[in-house]
Design a protein around this motif. Structure first.
Motif, short mmCIF file in Angstrom:
data_model
loop_
_atom_site.label_atom_id
_atom_site.label_comp_id
_atom_site.label_asym_id
_atom_site.label_seq_id
_atom_site.Cartn_x
_atom_site.Cartn_y
_atom_site.Cartn_z
N LEU B 97 4.80 1.34 -7.01
CA LEU B 97 3.26 2.66 -6.18
C LEU B 97 2.53 1.58 -6.35
O LEU B 97 1.41 2.03 -4.89
CB LEU B 97 3.68 3.06 -7.58
N GLY B 98 1.68 0.72 -6.58
CA GLY B 98 0.46 0.11 -6.50
C GLY B 98 0.72 -1.24 -5.27
O GLY B 98 -0.13 -0.80 -4.50
N TYR B 99 1.84 -1.71 -5.83
CA TYR B 99 1.85 -2.08 -4.20
C TYR B 99 2.18 -1.63 -2.41
O TYR B 99 1.60 -1.65 -1.95
CB TYR B 99 3.51 -3.27 -4.97
N LEU B 100 2.79 -0.90 -3.17
CA LEU B 100 3.24 0.70 -1.84
C LEU B 100 2.06 0.92 -1.34
O LEU B 100 1.71 1.22 0.26
CB LEU B 100 4.24 1.06 -2.39
N VAL B 101 0.70 1.70 -2.20
CA VAL B 101 -0.15 2.26 -1.92
C VAL B 101 -1.27 0.77 -1.30
O VAL B 101 -1.45 1.56 -0.20
CB VAL B 101 -0.79 2.39 -2.93
N ARG B 102 -0.94 -0.38 -1.78
CA ARG B 102 -2.16 -1.72 -1.48
C ARG B 102 -1.20 -1.75 -0.03
O ARG B 102 -2.28 -2.22 0.91
CB ARG B 102 -1.85 -2.93 -2.32
N LEU B 103 0.07 -1.57 0.33
CA LEU B 103 -0.06 -2.33 1.64
C LEU B 103 0.83 -0.77 2.96
O LEU B 103 0.17 -1.67 3.77
CB LEU B 103 2.04 -2.36 1.27
N THR B 104 -0.34 0.36 2.02
CA THR B 104 -0.21 1.54 3.31
C THR B 104 -1.69 1.88 3.32
O THR B 104 -1.66 2.62 4.45
CB THR B 104 0.84 2.37 3.08
N VAL B 105 -2.29 2.03 2.56
CA VAL B 105 -3.30 2.21 2.70
C VAL B 105 -4.79 2.40 2.18
O VAL B 105 -5.06 1.24 1.49
CB VAL B 105 -2.97 4.10 0.81
N GLU B 106 -6.11 2.90 3.07
CA GLU B 106 -7.20 1.98 3.70
C GLU B 106 -8.24 2.32 3.12
O GLU B 106 -7.40 4.25 3.28
CB GLU B 106 -7.20 0.96 4.90
N PRO B 107 -9.17 2.98 3.02
CA PRO B 107 -10.29 3.72 2.92
C PRO B 107 -10.47 5.02 3.91
O PRO B 107 -9.89 4.32 5.49
CB PRO B 107 -11.44 2.95 2.99
N GLY B 108 -10.24 6.14 3.55
CA GLY B 108 -9.93 7.39 4.24
C GLY B 108 -8.66 7.54 4.89
O GLY B 108 -9.15 8.64 5.52
N ASP B 109 -7.99 6.77 4.49
CA ASP B 109 -5.89 7.05 4.70
C ASP B 109 -6.25 8.29 3.86
O ASP B 109 -6.43 8.55 3.12
CB ASP B 109 -5.05 6.47 5.01
N PHE B 123 -4.17 7.97 -9.28
CA PHE B 123 -4.86 6.74 -9.33
C PHE B 123 -4.81 5.29 -8.32
O PHE B 123 -6.08 4.49 -8.50
CB PHE B 123 -4.68 6.03 -11.09
N HIS B 124 -3.44 5.00 -8.00
CA HIS B 124 -3.41 4.01 -7.47
C HIS B 124 -4.40 4.46 -5.75
O HIS B 124 -4.70 3.49 -5.03
CB HIS B 124 -2.06 3.36 -6.88
N VAL B 125 -3.96 5.54 -5.12
CA VAL B 125 -4.99 6.16 -4.38
C VAL B 125 -5.74 5.62 -4.25
O VAL B 125 -6.42 5.88 -3.12
CB VAL B 125 -3.45 7.44 -4.29
N ALA B 126 -6.32 6.89 -5.48
CA ALA B 126 -8.32 6.55 -5.59
C ALA B 126 -8.68 5.23 -5.26
O ALA B 126 -9.35 4.58 -5.12
CB ALA B 126 -8.22 7.70 -6.30
N GLY B 127 -8.13 4.36 -5.69
CA GLY B 127 -8.04 2.41 -6.31
C GLY B 127 -7.45 2.37 -5.06
O GLY B 127 -8.70 0.66 -5.12
N TYR B 128 -7.00 2.23 -3.98
CA TYR B 128 -7.32 1.75 -2.70
C TYR B 128 -8.23 2.63 -1.58
O TYR B 128 -8.43 2.22 -0.29
CB TYR B 128 -5.29 1.55 -1.73
#
Lengths: 369, 369
Positions: B97-109, B123-128
Motif C-alpha cells: 500500500l505504501g508503494y502504491l500510494v507513493r506511485l500515485t499520490v502527491e500533495p493535494g491529491d 497513514f500512507h496517504v497522509a504520509g505522501y
C-alpha cells in the motif's frame, strides 16, 4: 478504460533496478552458479545460535514482529553505548536509506555522493526526485575532501560516504570520518554507511557522538553477521532524527524471525571473532588467487576483494562475462576507473576454489577479446 | 549544529503510529498477555510445512532473497490463473500500500475510503500528502454506492475498499465488487483489499480480470496462512501497474526465509482447508461467548469477530480497557458507530477460554463506569 494516474515523478522514473539478483542469472543460464561470490553475502553463514533462534521463531511466525523492535534496539544500544532512542531498525540499510531520503529529499534537492558509490542509495535519491551531484574517487578511496568541498558548494540535504567503501573495499581511519562530521556544512546530514565496518581494522568505526545531529551511521546484519536474507539493518543517530522515521516507516515491516536471528547473532561474540578471522583468511586467499593469475588484489577492509584486472573497464567486463559463463557469480564497479576491477566476495574454500579454477580460462578468453 | 532539513511534508506529519503492538502493552504492564487476540493474527499458526521450510531456510539466510520473488510469483500466478507479470510481492499489504500510494499520490491529491476503515492505508496517504475523503459505513458494511458516488464527485487517484471488511468482519459478494470495478470513475484506481478473503464464504473473492487496469487486489499470507510475522503480501493487477512497483520498491526487501515459508504455505491445500474449518469453529465459539454475556457477535467472514457491546463507544472502550487489564489483548474500531464493538481474533481454545473467563468481570466493571 485507462490505468491509474501516476505522479509526474513516478512517470519520469526508469524501470531499471539497482541490481539483478543471482537467481535471475541462474534462471537465464538454466543452471545454478558453482560459486556465489557477487553480492558480498557472507557464505560462511550466520552464527549457529542465530540459525537456531530463527528456526525456533518459525513456529511463532503467526505473530507480527514487535513494531518497536524493542529488544533488538536495547541490545544494540548496549553494544554502541547509546540509548535505544538513538537506534532505528529497518528492512536492511536499503530500506532505511529509502526512509531517510523520503524524509529529507524533495524534487530539486541536491544530494552529494561519489561517482561509483552505492547504486541503491542513488536509486532512492532519484526515486524521490533528488538531484545527485557526484565527485570522483581519489585513487581507490572515496574522497572526504572533495565530498566536503562539493557539499560546501551545493548545500545538499544529504552527503553520502561509505567506510569501508563498496565497491573498492578501501577504508579511512574512523578519526577521518569524525573529522568529516565536524566539517559537514550546516544543513547537510552526513550518511556514514558502515555496512562492512565490523570486518575492518580496529579504529575504522567512526568515534562519533550518537546524539550528534550532523551524522547518521548505517549498520547491517547482512555482512559480518551473515544474515543478508533476513533483512535487518539499523541506523544510529540523534534521537529527533531517529524518531522521524516513525512518521513514514512500515511499522510492522520487520520479520519476527529476523528480529530473533539478529538478536541472537549480536549476542554471539565468539562467532563474530571467528568470522573476523575467516574473512581475513578468505581475503588473503583471494589475493593469492589474483597474484597467481598475474593480477593485483586491492587491500580490503571488507568481506570482498576488488581485483584489478590490469586493463580497462571493457576488459574487466569481459572477464566478468566469462566468469559468469563459467558458473561464477561476481560483480564489478560501474564506472571508470574503478571498473578496471572485478569484485569478488569472501566465501568458503570450495567456492573460492571454483573461482580459482575458472579465472585463468576467463582471463585467457577475455584477452582474445 | 542543527539537524537535517526535513521536507515540508515530513515536518508536517504527526509522530503517531498506526497501531501500538501488543509487546509494547506487555512491557508497560510488566506482564505478558494471557490471550493475544487483538491483531487478527492467526493463533492456529502456519502450516507445519511452512514452519519446516522456514526452519530449513534459516541456514541459508546468508543469501539475499531473490529480488524478483520468481518462484513465489509463479506459484501465485498458477493459483490465480494469471501471469507472474500480474503479481507483485512485498513486505506485507502494508508495504505494498505504501508503494502504491507513493506511485500515485502527491500533495493535494484526493483518496476516497470509508470512515473507520484500515488506518495504515490512511497513514500512507497522509504520509505522501494526500487528502483523505471518507464516507460512512452503511450499517456494518462498507458502502460501495457511497464510495462510488464520492469518487464520482472528487475524482480521487485511489479508492479503497476491503472485502471482507476490517474491523467489522462483514462482506459483500464478489460479484458486487466486480460491479464496483465496472463503475469506478475513469482515472481512479480501485484498491480491493482482500486480506481475509480466503476465510470468507465461497463467492466472496471478486471475479476480476487480472489485467483490468481499474483495480488492484491486495492479498496476504498474514491471515489465513498464519504468517503475519513473516511479512509477505502480494497484489494482483494489470501488468503495467505491477511493473511500476519496480520503480520504487525495496528490491531486496523480502526475507528469504519468508519467501520459502510463503511458497510452502501456498502449496499446503490440506492445511488451508483445515484452517478454514478451525477459523469457522472459532468464530462460532466467539459468538457463543458473546451470547453467554448478553452481547451480540456480528456475522464474520474473517478470522475475527466484532462483538457489539450494546452501548456506545465509551462503553466499549471501557470494556476493552478492562480486558486489557485482565491480560486479554483485543482491539476495537476507531470511530462511531462501529466503536460500539470490540474486535476479537479467532484463536486456539485456551486463548478463547481466557477471553471467556475475563469478559464477565470486564463487562461488570465497565458498567460501573
Amino acid at each position: 478504460m485507462t490505468g491509474p494516474r501516476f505522479t509526474a515523478l513516478a512517470q519520469s522514473l526508469p524501470a531499471t533496478v539497482p541490481f539483478v539478483g543471482p537467481e535471475a542469472q541462474e534462471r537465464a543460464a538454466h543452471r545454478p552458479f558453482a560459486a556465489r561470490l557477487g553480492a558480498n553475502e557472507n557464505g560462511f553463514g550466520p552464527s549457529p545460535k542465530a540459525i537456531a533462534a530463527m528456526a525456533a521463531a518459525a513456529g511463532e511466525a503467526w505473530k507480527y514482529g514487535d513494531p518497536e523492535n524493542h529488544d533488538l534496539r536495547a541490545a544494540l544500544a548496549a553494544e554502541h553505548g547509546c540509548r535505544p532512542e538513538n537506534i532505528i531498525v529497518g528492512e536492511g540499510i536499503d530500506g532505511l536509506l529509502g526512509y531517510l531520503v523520503r524524509l529529507t529529499v524533495e524534487p530539486g534537492d541536491r544530494v552529494v555522493t561519489s561517482e561509483g558509490a552505492y547504486p541503491t542509495f542513488n536509486f532512492h535519491v532519484a526515486g524521490y526526485g533528488g538531484t545527485l551531484v557526484k565527485v570522483p574517487y581519489r585513487g581507490d578511496h572515496e574522497d572526504p575532501e572533495a565530498l566536503l568541498a562539493k557539499a560546501a558548494e551545493v548545500a545538499p540535504k544529504l552527503l553520502y560516504i561509505a567506510n569501508p567503501d563498496n565497491p573498492m573495499g578501501s577504508h579511512h581511519p574512523g578519526a577521518a570520518m569524525a573529522e568529516m562530521v565536524a566539517r559537514v556544512p550546516e544543513g547537510t546530514l552526513l550518511i556514514l554507511d558502515e555496512a562492512y565496518v565490523e570486518l575492518a581494522p580496529a579504529g575504522t568505526a567512526a568515534p562519533v557522538d550518537p546524539d550528534d545531529p550532523r551524522v547518521i551511521r548505517m549498520r547491517t546484519f547482512s555482512k559480518a553477521h551473515g544474515l543478508a536474507g533476513a533483512r535487518v539493518g539499523y541506523a544510529i543517530g540523534a534521537a529527533p532524527l531517529i524518531a522521524a522515521f516513525d512518521k513514514v516507516r512500515n511499522h510492522f515491516g520487520m520479520s519476527r524471525i529476523s528480529q530473533a536471528g539478529a538478536l541472537a547473532a549480536l549476542g554471539d561474540k565468539t562467532w563474530a571473532a571467528y568470522m573476523h578471522r575467516l574473512v581475513a583468511a578468505s581475503r588473503d586467499s583471494l589475493a593469492e588467487i589474483a597474484r597467481a593469475n598475474g593480477l593485483t588484489a586491492l587491500p580490503s577492509a571488507t568481506n570482498f576483494v576488488a581485483i584489478d584486472c590490469g586493463a580497462d573497464g571493457a576488459f574487466a567486463r569481459r572477464v566478468l562475462t566469462e566468469l559468469t559463463a563459467a558458473g561464477i557469480f561476481v560483480r564489478m564497479p560501474g564506472v571508470a576507473p574503478l571498473d578496471r576491477c572485478i569484485r569478488v566476495s569472501c566465501g568458503p574454500e570450495a567456492e573460492l576454489a571454483a573461482f580459482a579454477a575458472a579465472l585463468p580460462g576467463a582471463l585467457a578468453r577475455a584477452r582474445q577479446g
